[in-house]
Design a protein around this motif. Structure first.
Motif, PDB file in Angstrom:
ATOM      1  N   PRO A   1     107.477 112.678 -40.513  1.00 19.56           N
ATOM      2  CA  PRO A   1     106.475 112.668 -41.929  1.00 19.56           C
ATOM      3  C   PRO A   1     106.856 113.292 -43.018  1.00 19.56           C
TER       4      PRO A   1
ATOM      5  N   GLU B   1     109.517 111.586 -44.600  1.00 24.86           N
ATOM      6  CA  GLU B   1     109.057 110.290 -45.182  1.00 24.86           C
ATOM      7  C   GLU B   1     108.405 110.523 -46.658  1.00 24.86           C
ATOM      8  N   VAL B   2     107.636 111.890 -46.673  1.00 32.72           N
ATOM      9  CA  VAL B   2     106.963 112.050 -47.862  1.00 32.72           C
ATOM     10  C   VAL B   2     107.761 112.205 -49.019  1.00 32.72           C
TER      11      VAL B   2
ATOM     12  N   SER C   1     103.420  99.831 -47.140  1.00 29.26           N
ATOM     13  CA  SER C   1     102.859 100.517 -48.355  1.00 29.26           C
ATOM     14  C   SER C   1     104.046 100.670 -49.617  1.00 29.26           C
TER      15      SER C   1
ATOM     16  N   TYR D   1     105.745 108.793 -33.499  1.00 28.43           N
ATOM     17  CA  TYR D   1     105.350 109.178 -34.847  1.00 28.43           C
ATOM     18  C   TYR D   1     104.230 108.421 -35.373  1.00 28.43           C
ATOM     19  N   ARG D   2     104.213 106.929 -34.902  1.00 25.36           N
ATOM     20  CA  ARG D   2     103.411 106.050 -35.560  1.00 25.36           C
ATOM     21  C   ARG D   2     101.976 106.495 -35.042  1.00 25.36           C
ATOM     22  N   ARG D   3     100.870 106.523 -35.924  1.00 26.36           N
ATOM     23  CA  ARG D   3      99.466 106.876 -35.499  1.00 26.36           C
ATOM     24  C   ARG D   3      99.073 105.766 -34.615  1.00 26.36           C
TER      25      ARG D   3
ATOM     26  N   LEU E   1      99.910 117.248 -39.751  1.00 23.16           N
ATOM     27  CA  LEU E   1     100.994 116.494 -39.696  1.00 23.16           C
ATOM     28  C   LEU E   1     100.802 114.961 -39.510  1.00 23.16           C
TER      29      LEU E   1
ATOM     30  N   ALA F   1      99.658 113.837 -42.682  1.00 21.51           N
ATOM     31  CA  ALA F   1     101.014 113.565 -43.679  1.00 21.51           C
ATOM     32  C   ALA F   1     101.631 112.259 -43.624  1.00 21.51           C
ATOM     33  N   TYR F   2     101.830 111.780 -42.111  1.00 24.37           N
ATOM     34  CA  TYR F   2     102.438 110.666 -42.011  1.00 24.37           C
ATOM     35  C   TYR F   2     101.885 109.440 -42.293  1.00 24.37           C
ATOM     36  N   GLU F   3     100.557 109.598 -42.272  1.00 30.63           N
ATOM     37  CA  GLU F   3      99.615 108.585 -42.769  1.00 30.63           C
ATOM     38  C   GLU F   3      99.795 108.413 -44.141  1.00 30.63           C
TER      39      GLU F   3
ATOM     40  N   ALA G   1     102.488 109.277 -45.918  1.00 29.97           N
ATOM     41  CA  ALA G   1     103.541 108.823 -46.296  1.00 29.97           C
ATOM     42  C   ALA G   1     103.518 107.018 -45.947  1.00 29.97           C
ATOM     43  N   GLU G   2     102.653 106.827 -44.996  1.00 30.97           N
ATOM     44  CA  GLU G   2     102.677 105.122 -45.055  1.00 30.97           C
ATOM     45  C   GLU G   2     101.966 104.810 -46.107  1.00 30.97           C
TER      46      GLU G   2
END
Lengths: 587, 583
Positions: free
Chosen positions: A514, A517-518, A541, B534-536, B572, B575-577, B579-580
């Motif tokens: 993450p 990624e950001v 996205s 990593y993926r939700r 965390l 944050a990933y969400e 990012a997606e």
């Protein structure tokens, strides 16, 4: 090509490396002079015996001293000639071959992407390394020997005929069968040595697999199976090597039999001739020496011919690569520059299929405006990556045309194309060097400060400062010291400093942690600003943030338009893709 | 260097004594025949040629005898050549094969931690060119040994003929030998330098072709060629340096025996005049020197190869002597169905490096799915490796169904637990071979079931030969996602009781990933699953989440619980969400 004869290959090779012939005449003259020195010794023996040792009034020391002194002089000249010849040969052949290495290297890079990918990496590397080494080894060891041997053969044959044509004929007759056998064995030798090379390749492949796959082999407990495969490939190689050895020894020993026949024949015939007074003792003795001078080159030549098979095979492999015309070629001088300013894109009825494969893209016809951001989406295998490769001219369409700001891609000089159109491939391949050097790959003139400024502009300076040595951090083989996401960051900065007018992003499929990624998204946003951007999107996205989305399905463009509108088209492919993706990320 | 080189040779001789003896006998015979031939030539001149030339009479019987002797010697020489060359060649090939087997055997038994410390390229050359270099001097070795025998015999025969002529030999042979030694000494640093440059040229080419796509897309072909050219030029210069030295020594070595012949002629005439010897003796000795030159070189070849041999041997030995094998017990795992995995106070660090895991404890209950979540570097992949015992912990214990991992036999462990790594590895084999891996009990039906579970059945059915399609070196004919699904199917085909997925679906479309995980949960052959995610969506499928920060377990619970109660976790995952979904 593979069926071509040895001589044809050598001719083709010489035509491609004319440097090899530089000063060849002088080299041959030196070789002949060196040989002449060797033949001087048997002549000295003959003269010494006939006029010195067996002089009518008992051994005449003065004559012998004179003969020895003259021969000594000849020997010294011969040695000097040998030195000069070897030097010339090495200088000429190594210079020519280093040219061949560089030309082949460049040619491989000039081949189209499809061609490059159809070859094993190791075999491409061997074209510029071991294949050339084989030629070089042959030219210098075999080549010298063969040259000297031929010289020696000719000179000693001439001297033999001068002494006695009858005995010379005996020697030639004795070697006749040997020459026949050696010729007969050439084909078989070529076969057995080819088998050795092939099995070496298989063995190396098996070893590589056991090293690269060590973890998998361990965790599935299949070491036994792997070792069995390794052992059999190692054993197969050994058997092939031994078979080649047996064949070459058999061929070699036929020369030996020829030598025995020649010695016996010379003595028998020589004694008869001598009894009739047609020959002196010294002459016959000299003849026996000459026979050995004649045998050596024949034997050396047999050995060298075997090695020649190897060298010629290597040469042929290089020539076969050089013969491949790059099918996606740089128009170079005939080409044009891309018009200045932002670039628009037009696909005019474009279709594509891989050679011998099914159609991947068909009838794609669309226009992309300058300075806008496009996302190409579709399922795996829909043809969206092909789209990117056609756009950057890594491949040419089977039908139709791709135009940038109205200029057909095929007419654009590579220098112009590559500086204005940059693609960031899926795996951001990095070279085994520092971060700075990897970015300079796109723009060698950049100073450290300018590099740092690029990181600052993309908001990545905190990441850069977090690296152990900042810009000077080594990224390791293929960039493996960095994480997948970090490699993409570096690849992105590399694309940024190239400052293209059209940016093509083949989005990485693998997930990135993450935090990275950001950063990546943020940097991407900045890099794409103000440029025509085409992103091959795996994450929706990316599509969401694009000005327009192009949906590819089964090789055709089925939808296009802004995200909001496409989602609203109920039952459409994009709506379905989006729904399932949403479910995945928001469950 | 000479001493160490000779010890390596000694080792080779002890390993293949029979072939060495065959080669040495063949070669000695060859040398002795050379001497014999010279004496026969001398004798023929003195006792057949001179009398019949003088009397104009031919002794036919004697003449045929001479012919027979020459042919006989020739026949024996052929036999000796076969013995010498085949003995030496077979010895070399057998040694190469033996040490290739040994080295690769070590590769297979040394633990992954050892592999991580060694570059792939190095290990490849250990098994290939280092083994070759180590046994490089074997090919000329018997020849050299035979030459020494021949030189001794030649000296004896010379002294028996005439002491003055023998002195020529006594000067010539050591001179030849000395020149050879000087040559080898001076040549070896040049050869080593050329070899190093070869390595560099190869490395640059390899890397450049590896990055061919980047080179192309950045239009850097000319610059890459220049970079390559610098090394090629250096290689050229180092090879020319080799050539100059050879140019100096080769003709000298050729001329020395001729000097001997001339000396024999001179001294022979003087000795002949004083009546000490006959014409036959002069001819024999002169002839001997003409044919000696070539074999003497064999000694130089062996000596010249020694430095390379020692260097290669050292590298081979380093692999053979490497330690750190994991010892396996003989325990088995009775029972069937999903297994329980338990980490208890596990600490771990790589070598002298920083502590990666601090007292990690958690349990994957039988039949449950546990997700490992944490930022990069939090220790997730290390836990995955520990769970299937690719590495052992520094302290603490890891057990499956209550049995500690080190107590288990390798087969028991491999049968019960399967790891699917981040980077898929595909063998150069068919699809079937890649999945079954010749494991007992993995038949075609199991392969098909596993492919279906891994959502790989459709693309495999589309391959030209279906299950029998060869996938090429490292599976080059497949896409990244297809390779991942194949390796997943490989794990599932063995019906493991514990499945460890180390981010194993990263290159698969989210939809396909969901289908895979869904199928796993629904299937009858359910295993306990430990998944690095990593993926939700992946995380959400887990019964429980173990949240890691810098090598410590900081929270355990369901996804919902952690989202509510743990700020770090929440950050965390969101944050990933983000990012997606950003922008």
């Amino acid at each position: 090509m593979s069926g071509e004869g040895t001589l044809a290959t050598v001719k083709r090779g010489l035509a491609l490396s004319p440097e090899l012939r530089t000063g060849l005449g002088g080299t041959i003259v030196l070789a002949v002079l060196q040989m002449a020195g060797r033949v001087a010794v048997p002549i000295a023996v003959q003269q010494g015996i006939d006029h010195g040792i067996r002089a009518p009034g008992g051994p005449d020391l003065g004559v012998v001293v004179r003969i020895v002194a003259i021969t000594l002089g000849a020997l010294m000249i011969s040695t000097l000639c040998g030195y000069l010849m070897t030097r010339r040969l090495f200088t000429v052949s190594e210079t020519a071959l280093s040219g061949l290495r560089q030309r082949t290297f460049r040619h491989i890079h000039d081949l189209s992407m499809l061609h490059q990918q159809s070859e094993r990496r190791g075999s491409m590397v061997s074209r510029v390394t071991s294949d050339v080494d084989q030629i070089s080894q042959f030219l210098q060891t075999g080549g010298v020997q063969l040259l000297l041997a031929t010289g020696q053969l000719l000179v000693s044959a001439v001297v033999m005929f001068v002494y006695s044509w009858q005995l010379a004929l005996v020697v030639l007759l004795a070697f006749g069968p040997a020459v026949g056998v050696i010729r007969l064995f050439q084909k078989r030798l070529a076969e057995v040595y080819r088998a050795v090379r092939e099995r070496t390749g298989v063995m190396l492949g098996a070893v590589a697999e056991s090293v690269v796959g060590a973890t998998v082999i361990r965790s599935y407990g299949v070491a036994g199976r792997t070792q069995a495969r390794l052992d059999s490939s190692i054993e197969d190689l050994r058997v092939a090597q031994q078979r080649a050895m047996r064949t070459s020894v058999t061929s070699f020993s036929s020369g030996e039999i020829g030598a025995g026949l020649a010695l016996a024949g010379v003595v028998v015939v020589g004694v008869w001739l001598g009894a009739d007074g047609a020959l002196t003792v010294g002459q016959l003795t000299a003849f026996l020496f000459l026979v050995t001078l004649f045998i050596q080159p024949v034997q050396i030549a047999t050995d060298m011919l075997n090695e020649a098979q190897n060298a010629v095979a290597g040469w042929r492999r290089i020539l076969d690569v050089l013969d491949v015309e790059p099918d996606v070629a740089d128009p170079d001088d005939q080409g044009v520059e891309l018009p200045v300013g932002p670039l628009s894109v037009r696909f005019a009825d474009v279709s594509f299929r891989y050679p011998g494969g099914p159609i991947v893209l068909s009838g794609v016809d669309l226009t992309l405006d300058a300075r806008r951001k496009y996302a190409v989406v579709g399922e795996t295998g829909s043809g969206k990556t092909t789209f990117a490769k056609l756009l950057t001219r890594l491949m040419d369409p089977a039908q139709g045309e791709v135009l940038l700001s109205g200029t057909p891609l095929t007419s654009v000089r590579f220098a112009s194309l590559r500086s204005r159109v940059v693609m960031v491939p899926q795996d951001g391949f990095l070279f085994d060097a520092t971060v700075a050097e990897n970015i300079r790959f796109a723009e060698p003139s950049l100073t450290g400060e300018q590099l740092r400024a690029a990181f600052v502009e993309l908001g990545l300076v905190d990441w850069l400062d977090g690296l152990p040595q900042g810009l000077e951090t080594e990224v390791g083989e293929r960039g493996e010291a960095l994480s997948v996401g970090e490699r993409q960051l570096v690849a992105l900065v590399r694309a940024y400093v190239a400052d293209p007018d059209l940016l093509v992003l083949d989005e990485a499929t693998s997930a990135v942690d993450p935090a990275t990624e950001v950063r990546l998204q943020h940097a991407l946003d900045l890099v794409t600003r103000g440029r025509t951007t085409v992103a091959i999107a795996h994450r929706l996205s990316t599509a969401q943030s694009a000005d327009e989305v192009i949906v590819v399905d089964a090789g055709r463009v089925v939808q296009r338009g802004p995200h909001a509108r496409l989602v609203a088209e109920e039952g459409s492919i994009y709506a379905k893709l989006y729904a399932s993706w949403l479910e995945q990320t928001r469950s | 260097m000479l001493g160490r080189g000779l010890r390596v040779l000694g080792h080779a001789i002890r390993t293949e004594p029979r072939l060495f003896i065959v080669g040495a006998i063949g070669s000695s015979l060859f040398g002795l025949l050379i001497i014999a031939n010279s004496y026969v030539v001398g004798w023929v001149i003195g006792h057949v040629v001179v009398p019949s030339f003088a009397s104009h009479q031919v002794d036919t019987g004697r003449l045929w005898l001479v012919a027979a002797i020459f042919l006989g010697i020739s026949g024996l020489r052929v036999a000796s050549i076969f013995g010498r060359r085949l003995g030496a060649g077979f010895m070399q090939f057998r040694l190469q094969a033996r040490y290739r087997r040994a080295v690769t055997g070590r590769y297979l038994s040394l633990p992954p931690a050892w592999h991580q410390r060694h570059a792939t390229g190095t290990l490849l050359s250990n098994a290939n060119s280092d083994v070759e270099a180590a046994w490089g001097p074997i090919a000329p070795l018997p020849f050299a040994v035979g030459t020494i025998v021949m030189l001794i015999a030649a000296m004896i025969s010379l002294f028996l003929t005439d002491w003055v002529l023998a002195l020529v030999g006594a000067t010539l042979f050591p001179a030849l030998f000395g020149l050879n030694l000087v040559y080898s000494r001076r040549m070896s640093p040049r050869q080593i330098r050329a070899q190093q440059m070869r390595g560099k040229v190869s490395a640059v080419a390899h890397e450049s072709f590896d990055g061919a796509l980047v080179v192309k897309t950045m239009g850097r072909e000319a610059d890459e060629s220049r970079r390559f050219g610098v090394f090629v030029d250096e290689l050229r210069d180092s090879l020319i340096a080799v050539g100059r030295l050879r140019g100096l020594f080769d003709p000298l070595m050729d001329s020395l025996p001729s000097l001997g012949t001339l000396a024999v002629l001179l001294l022979g005439a003087w000795r002949l005049r004083s009546g000490a010897i006959g014409v036959a003796d002069v001819v024999s000795v002169a002839f001997l020197f003409t044919v000696l030159a070539f074999p003497v070189r064999a000694i130089g070849w062996v000596v010249g190869e020694l430095p390379r041999s020692v260097a290669g041997w050292d590298r081979v030995r380093a692999v053979l002597d490497a330690e750190g094998d994991l010892a396996y017990g003989d325990g088995s795992l009775p029972g069937a169905g999903p297994a329980e995995l338990r980490f208890d106070q596990v600490r771990f660090s790589y070598g002298e490096g920083p502590q990666i895991l601090h007292d990690v404890s958690f349990t994957v209950p039988s039949g449950r799915t546990v997700a490992l979540v944490g930022a990069t570097g939090s220790g997730k992949s290390t836990i995955a490796s520990l769970a299937v015992r690719l590495v052992d912990p520094e302290s603490g214990s890891i057990g499956i169904d209550g049995v500690k991992l080190p107590d288990l036999a390798l087969s028991a462990l491999a049968g019960a637990a399967a790891l699917v790594p981040q980077v898929p590895f595909v063998f150069d084999d068919t699809v079937r071979g890649n999945i079954a891996l010749d494991r007992p009990g993995v038949d075609d039906e199991a392969v098909r079931d596993a492919l279906a579970l891994a959502q790989a059945d459709r693309f495999v059915a589309g391959l030209p030969d279906g299950l029998d399609t060869a996938v090429g070196e490292r599976g080059t004919s497949l896409s990244g996602g297809q390779r991942q699904r194949l390796t997943l199917a490989r794990a599932l085909a063995g019906k493991p009781r514990l499945l460890v997925l180390d981010d194993a679906t990263s290159a698969v479309d989210p939809r396909v990933e969901a289908a895979i995980l869904g199928a796993l949960r629904a299937s009858d052959a359910r295993a306990s699953v430990l998944v690095v995610a990593y993926r939700r969506a992946t995380i959400a499928l887990a019964d429980q989440v173990v949240y890691l920060e810098r090598g410590r377990v900081v929270a355990t619970g369901t996804h919902a619980e952690l989202m509510t109660f743990h700020a770090g976790y929440q950050d965390l995952v969101t944050a990933y969400e983000k990012a997606e979904h950003q922008e």
